[in-house]
Design a protein around this motif. Sequence first.
Motif, PDB file in Angstrom:
ATOM      1  N   GLY A  60       0.827  -1.194   0.000  1.00 21.06           N
ATOM      2  CA  GLY A  60       0.000   0.000   0.000  1.00 21.06           C
ATOM      3  C   GLY A  60       0.864   1.247   0.000  1.00 21.06           C
ATOM      4  O   GLY A  60       2.095   1.166  -0.058  1.00 21.06           O
ATOM      5  N   LYS A  61       0.210   2.405   0.083  1.00 14.07           N
ATOM      6  CA  LYS A  61       0.942   3.665   0.061  1.00 14.07           C
ATOM      7  C   LYS A  61       1.755   3.882   1.331  1.00 14.07           C
ATOM      8  O   LYS A  61       2.768   4.574   1.315  1.00 14.07           O
ATOM      9  N   GLU A  62       1.309   3.297   2.448  1.00 18.61           N
ATOM     10  CA  GLU A  62       1.927   3.589   3.740  1.00 18.61           C
ATOM     11  C   GLU A  62       2.673   2.418   4.358  1.00 18.61           C
ATOM     12  O   GLU A  62       3.397   2.588   5.336  1.00 18.61           O
ATOM     13  N   TYR A  81       6.155  -0.293   7.975  1.00 16.73           N
ATOM     14  CA  TYR A  81       5.603   1.023   7.642  1.00 16.73           C
ATOM     15  C   TYR A  81       6.660   1.850   6.916  1.00 16.73           C
ATOM     16  O   TYR A  81       7.823   1.901   7.327  1.00 16.73           O
ATOM     17  N   LEU A  82       6.249   2.491   5.853  1.00 18.86           N
ATOM     18  CA  LEU A  82       7.154   3.355   5.104  1.00 18.86           C
ATOM     19  C   LEU A  82       7.368   4.657   5.870  1.00 18.86           C
ATOM     20  O   LEU A  82       6.440   5.178   6.483  1.00 18.86           O
ATOM     21  N   VAL A  83       8.567   5.161   5.835  1.00 14.91           N
ATOM     22  CA  VAL A  83       8.868   6.414   6.528  1.00 14.91           C
ATOM     23  C   VAL A  83       9.003   7.564   5.534  1.00 14.91           C
ATOM     24  O   VAL A  83       9.571   8.603   5.845  1.00 14.91           O
ATOM     25  N   SER A  84       8.447   7.368   4.347  1.00 13.67           N
ATOM     26  CA  SER A  84       8.536   8.406   3.319  1.00 13.67           C
ATOM     27  C   SER A  84       7.168   8.785   2.772  1.00 13.67           C
ATOM     28  O   SER A  84       7.072   9.408   1.719  1.00 13.67           O
ATOM     29  N   SER A  85       6.104   8.396   3.477  1.00  8.84           N
ATOM     30  CA  SER A  85       4.749   8.712   3.026  1.00  8.84           C
ATOM     31  C   SER A  85       4.334  10.075   3.563  1.00  8.84           C
ATOM     32  O   SER A  85       4.087  10.246   4.756  1.00  8.84           O
ATOM     33  N   ALA A  86       4.252  11.056   2.687  1.00  7.88           N
ATOM     34  CA  ALA A  86       3.986  12.433   3.099  1.00  7.88           C
ATOM     35  C   ALA A  86       2.625  12.602   3.755  1.00  7.88           C
ATOM     36  O   ALA A  86       2.441  13.452   4.632  1.00  7.88           O
ATOM     37  N   GLU A  87       1.639  11.801   3.344  1.00 10.96           N
ATOM     38  CA  GLU A  87       0.284  11.946   3.858  1.00 10.96           C
ATOM     39  C   GLU A  87       0.058  11.184   5.163  1.00 10.96           C
ATOM     40  O   GLU A  87      -0.984  11.341   5.793  1.00 10.96           O
ATOM     41  N   PHE A  88       1.026  10.379   5.562  1.00 14.42           N
ATOM     42  CA  PHE A  88       0.827   9.479   6.697  1.00 14.42           C
ATOM     43  C   PHE A  88       0.413  10.230   7.957  1.00 14.42           C
ATOM     44  O   PHE A  88      -0.606   9.929   8.568  1.00 14.42           O
ATOM     45  N   ARG A  89       1.198  11.200   8.360  1.00 14.47           N
ATOM     46  CA  ARG A  89       0.938  11.924   9.603  1.00 14.47           C
ATOM     47  C   ARG A  89      -0.411  12.636   9.563  1.00 14.47           C
ATOM     48  O   ARG A  89      -1.210  12.550  10.498  1.00 14.47           O
TER      49      ARG A  89
END
Length: 259
Positions: A60-62, A81-89
């Motif tokens: 997935g995206k995150e 979990y990806l640490v480069s997903s801008a929308e995550f936070r």
Amino acid sequence: MEKKVARREFMREREQRYLEKRSELDESLEEVFDRQTLMSLYDMLNTKKLKEVRGVVSSGKESRVYHGLGWNGEEYAVKIYLVSSAEFRRNRLPYVVNVPRFKKIPKDFRRFVYLWSEREYSNLSDSYNAGLPVPKPFHQHRNILVMQFLGEKGVRLPLLHEEKFELDELEKLYERLVDVLGRMYRNAGMVHGDLSQYNIMVGRGLEVYLIDLAQAVRRDHPLAETFLRHGTQVLCGFFNKAGLRVDPASTLEMVRRGA
């Protein structure tokens, strides 16, 4: 001085282990994950929490989920979990309101992701201990979560939306989901914050399993009722579209008070 030398030696040995393990993993890991994530993964391998990490099970995206193996042949789902997903936070802020662990929202994005991974481990533990059908969690380190693999020989169970069911099967699935969601709400005191046909797995005997529990909130969360209402509406929408007529209001009442 001796401590500095010992520290340098430790780091040198750790780097060597990193290089040795690096060649053993699929190259796709290195293409997706940063060095710190890879080091965390290698730490799990070196401490024998995992023996092997294989191919991608879902993406997935995150986050991405990999098929993992233990030293006794047991199968694991390794969620990273990806640490480069801008929308995550931004997308996660509504879920952490009034949550002690997030009383002070970390400004550092990586730290926020680590806490989110801890949150899913905690929610899975509470749900599993309450007897709910969720993957059993085993280990959590930074942005990596190791849990029970729902499937066999590297093939995961299908998601609810991926299968086609007869009417009697839909009825059984609906009844089981209402029962599970009711026990989650009344007994465990939790609400799945993002319930849909995309985070429900179905076994061969029509057993149902809830996944992606990082979004789950306690019943006293200010948005718990909103999440519960939305989740039941989405679920009823799926069943109605599949051919089983169910009412969102009645479903919500059964979840809250029992059938």
